[in-house]
Design an enzyme around this catalytic site. Structure first.
Site, mmCIF file in Angstrom:
data_model
loop_
_atom_site.group_PDB
_atom_site.id
_atom_site.type_symbol
_atom_site.label_atom_id
_atom_site.label_comp_id
_atom_site.label_asym_id
_atom_site.label_seq_id
_atom_site.Cartn_x
_atom_site.Cartn_y
_atom_site.Cartn_z
ATOM 1 N N ARG A 38 -2.725 4.012 -33.862
ATOM 2 C CA ARG A 38 -1.353 4.093 -33.370
ATOM 3 C C ARG A 38 -1.359 4.930 -32.111
ATOM 4 O O ARG A 38 -1.976 5.984 -32.064
ATOM 5 C CB ARG A 38 -0.462 4.719 -34.441
ATOM 6 N N VAL A 44 -2.115 -0.713 -33.540
ATOM 7 C CA VAL A 44 -3.218 -1.669 -33.526
ATOM 8 C C VAL A 44 -3.630 -1.935 -34.965
ATOM 9 O O VAL A 44 -3.784 -1.009 -35.763
ATOM 10 C CB VAL A 44 -4.414 -1.138 -32.706
ATOM 11 N N LYS A 59 -2.676 -5.751 -31.188
ATOM 12 C CA LYS A 59 -1.809 -4.667 -30.713
ATOM 13 C C LYS A 59 -0.367 -5.149 -30.729
ATOM 14 O O LYS A 59 -0.052 -6.214 -30.217
ATOM 15 C CB LYS A 59 -2.194 -4.252 -29.300
ATOM 16 N N ASP A 154 -5.141 5.456 -18.897
ATOM 17 C CA ASP A 154 -5.591 6.314 -19.998
ATOM 18 C C ASP A 154 -7.095 6.190 -20.194
ATOM 19 O O ASP A 154 -7.574 5.910 -21.288
ATOM 20 C CB ASP A 154 -4.855 5.974 -21.290
#
Length: 170
Positions: A38, A44, A59, A154
Protein backbone atom coordinates in the site's frame (compact mmCIF):
# COMPACT_ATOMS: atom_id res chain seq x y z
CA UNK A 1 -14.26 -12.34 -4.99
CA UNK A 2 -16.90 -11.79 -7.59
CA UNK A 3 -16.90 -11.71 -11.37
CA UNK A 4 -18.80 -9.33 -13.56
CA UNK A 5 -21.03 -10.56 -16.38
CA UNK A 6 -18.90 -8.81 -19.03
CA UNK A 7 -16.68 -10.67 -21.47
CA UNK A 8 -13.10 -10.97 -20.15
CA UNK A 9 -10.54 -8.45 -21.29
CA UNK A 10 -7.09 -9.38 -22.59
CA UNK A 11 -5.86 -9.71 -18.99
CA UNK A 12 -8.38 -10.77 -16.38
CA UNK A 13 -8.05 -10.60 -12.58
CA UNK A 14 -10.95 -10.51 -10.09
CA UNK A 15 -10.68 -7.52 -7.80
CA UNK A 16 -13.03 -6.96 -4.91
CA UNK A 17 -12.79 -4.07 -2.54
CA UNK A 18 -14.89 -3.81 0.61
CA UNK A 19 -15.97 -0.29 1.47
CA UNK A 20 -16.88 1.04 4.91
CA UNK A 21 -20.29 -0.34 5.85
CA UNK A 22 -19.60 -3.68 4.17
CA UNK A 23 -20.55 -2.82 0.57
CA UNK A 24 -18.22 -4.39 -1.97
CA UNK A 25 -17.28 -3.31 -5.46
CA UNK A 26 -15.77 -5.73 -7.94
CA UNK A 27 -14.61 -5.75 -11.52
CA UNK A 28 -13.35 -8.63 -13.64
CA UNK A 29 -9.61 -8.13 -14.00
CA UNK A 30 -8.12 -11.89 -12.27
CA UNK A 31 -8.33 -14.42 -9.49
CA UNK A 32 -6.61 -15.32 -6.23
CA UNK A 33 -5.88 -11.87 -4.82
CA UNK A 34 -3.36 -11.31 -2.09
CA UNK A 35 -2.45 -7.89 -0.71
CA UNK A 36 1.14 -7.04 -1.62
CA UNK A 37 1.52 -3.41 -0.56
CA UNK A 38 0.00 0.00 0.00
CA UNK A 39 1.32 3.41 -0.94
CA UNK A 40 0.23 7.01 -0.65
CA UNK A 41 -2.58 6.76 -3.21
CA UNK A 42 -2.57 3.13 -4.34
CA UNK A 43 -2.85 -0.48 -3.27
CA UNK A 44 -1.01 -3.36 -4.94
CA UNK A 45 -2.37 -6.90 -5.02
CA UNK A 46 -0.85 -10.13 -6.25
CA UNK A 47 -3.16 -12.13 -8.52
CA UNK A 48 -3.05 -14.94 -11.09
CA UNK A 49 -3.66 -13.88 -14.68
CA UNK A 50 -6.41 -16.22 -15.88
CA UNK A 51 -5.29 -15.88 -19.50
CA UNK A 52 -1.63 -16.93 -19.25
CA UNK A 53 -1.47 -18.24 -15.67
CA UNK A 54 1.31 -15.89 -14.60
CA UNK A 55 1.24 -13.92 -11.36
CA UNK A 56 0.62 -10.21 -11.85
CA UNK A 57 0.96 -7.22 -9.55
CA UNK A 58 -2.31 -5.28 -9.80
CA UNK A 59 -2.22 -1.64 -8.74
CA UNK A 60 -5.50 0.02 -7.75
CA UNK A 61 -6.28 3.52 -6.63
CA UNK A 62 -7.12 3.43 -2.90
CA UNK A 63 -10.85 3.51 -2.14
CA UNK A 64 -10.53 6.84 -0.29
CA UNK A 65 -9.00 8.40 -3.44
CA UNK A 66 -11.71 7.32 -5.93
CA UNK A 67 -13.95 10.34 -5.29
CA UNK A 68 -11.09 12.78 -6.09
CA UNK A 69 -11.22 13.46 -9.85
CA UNK A 70 -7.64 14.78 -9.77
CA UNK A 71 -6.33 11.57 -8.17
CA UNK A 72 -8.23 9.42 -10.68
CA UNK A 73 -6.91 11.52 -13.60
CA UNK A 74 -3.35 11.21 -12.22
CA UNK A 75 -3.72 7.43 -11.90
CA UNK A 76 -5.03 7.15 -15.47
CA UNK A 77 -2.20 9.38 -16.74
CA UNK A 78 0.32 7.14 -14.94
CA UNK A 79 -1.27 4.06 -16.49
CA UNK A 80 -1.04 5.55 -19.98
CA UNK A 81 2.59 6.61 -19.47
CA UNK A 82 3.63 3.19 -18.15
CA UNK A 83 2.46 1.46 -21.33
CA UNK A 84 4.98 3.57 -23.32
CA UNK A 85 8.03 2.31 -21.40
CA UNK A 86 9.90 -0.63 -22.91
CA UNK A 87 13.02 -1.52 -20.96
CA UNK A 88 14.36 -4.66 -19.31
CA UNK A 89 15.13 -2.45 -16.29
CA UNK A 90 11.58 -1.18 -15.74
CA UNK A 91 8.73 -3.35 -14.46
CA UNK A 92 6.63 -4.36 -17.48
CA UNK A 93 3.03 -3.18 -17.71
CA UNK A 94 0.91 -6.12 -18.84
CA UNK A 95 -2.45 -4.41 -19.10
CA UNK A 96 -4.38 -1.31 -18.10
CA UNK A 97 -8.12 -1.49 -17.64
CA UNK A 98 -11.21 -0.72 -15.66
CA UNK A 99 -11.16 2.76 -17.13
CA UNK A 100 -14.82 2.48 -18.09
CA UNK A 101 -15.67 1.18 -14.62
CA UNK A 102 -15.22 2.84 -11.28
CA UNK A 103 -12.17 0.73 -10.45
CA UNK A 104 -9.25 1.45 -12.81
CA UNK A 105 -6.21 -0.82 -12.50
CA UNK A 106 -2.70 -1.38 -13.80
CA UNK A 107 -1.56 -5.02 -14.11
CA UNK A 108 2.23 -5.34 -14.10
CA UNK A 109 4.73 -8.17 -14.05
CA UNK A 110 5.12 -9.55 -10.53
CA UNK A 111 8.68 -9.21 -9.25
CA UNK A 112 9.95 -11.77 -6.75
CA UNK A 113 13.45 -10.46 -6.06
CA UNK A 114 14.66 -8.36 -3.16
CA UNK A 115 14.52 -4.58 -3.12
CA UNK A 116 17.72 -2.63 -2.65
CA UNK A 117 16.52 -1.81 0.87
CA UNK A 118 16.07 -5.53 1.66
CA UNK A 119 19.49 -6.42 0.25
CA UNK A 120 21.23 -3.74 2.30
CA UNK A 121 19.38 -4.90 5.43
CA UNK A 122 20.50 -8.51 4.77
CA UNK A 123 24.06 -7.96 3.55
CA UNK A 124 25.12 -4.53 4.69
CA UNK A 125 26.57 -3.07 1.53
CA UNK A 126 26.80 -4.15 -2.08
CA UNK A 127 30.04 -5.42 -3.59
CA UNK A 128 31.55 -3.65 -6.62
CA UNK A 129 29.87 -5.86 -9.24
CA UNK A 130 26.45 -5.48 -7.57
CA UNK A 131 26.93 -1.73 -7.30
CA UNK A 132 27.95 -1.47 -10.98
CA UNK A 133 24.85 -3.48 -11.98
CA UNK A 134 22.64 -1.25 -9.83
CA UNK A 135 24.05 1.95 -11.35
CA UNK A 136 23.86 0.65 -14.93
CA UNK A 137 20.37 -0.80 -14.48
CA UNK A 138 19.09 2.25 -12.63
CA UNK A 139 20.44 4.65 -15.25
CA UNK A 140 18.99 2.54 -18.08
CA UNK A 141 15.62 2.51 -16.30
CA UNK A 142 15.62 6.28 -15.78
CA UNK A 143 16.68 6.92 -19.39
CA UNK A 144 13.79 4.73 -20.62
CA UNK A 145 11.24 6.40 -18.34
CA UNK A 146 12.40 9.88 -19.32
CA UNK A 147 12.38 8.93 -23.04
CA UNK A 148 8.71 7.98 -22.56
CA UNK A 149 8.01 11.38 -20.98
CA UNK A 150 7.70 9.99 -17.45
CA UNK A 151 9.27 11.47 -14.34
CA UNK A 152 9.32 8.67 -11.75
CA UNK A 153 9.03 10.79 -8.61
CA UNK A 154 9.97 8.05 -6.11
CA UNK A 155 13.31 6.48 -7.01
CA UNK A 156 14.23 4.90 -3.71
CA UNK A 157 15.76 1.69 -2.29
CA UNK A 158 12.27 0.21 -1.97
CA UNK A 159 11.52 0.81 -5.68
CA UNK A 160 14.67 -0.85 -7.08
CA UNK A 161 14.39 -4.64 -7.26
CA UNK A 162 17.09 -7.19 -8.11
CA UNK A 163 15.23 -9.70 -10.28
CA UNK A 164 17.71 -12.47 -11.08
CA UNK A 165 20.75 -10.54 -12.32
CA UNK A 166 18.72 -7.53 -13.52
CA UNK A 167 17.88 -4.41 -11.54
CA UNK A 168 14.33 -3.20 -12.20
CA UNK A 169 12.66 0.07 -11.31
CA UNK A 170 9.08 -0.15 -10.05
Amino acid sequence: AQRSGRAPQRRVVVVQRVHPGGASQGVAIGEGLEAAGRGGAGEVYSARDVIDGTIAAVKLLRADQLADAGKVRGFLDEATQLTRIDSPNVVRTKHVGGLEAELPYIAMEQLTGDTLAQLIAKRGRLDRAQLRGLIEGGCTALAATHAAGVVHGDVSPTNLVLEGATWKLI
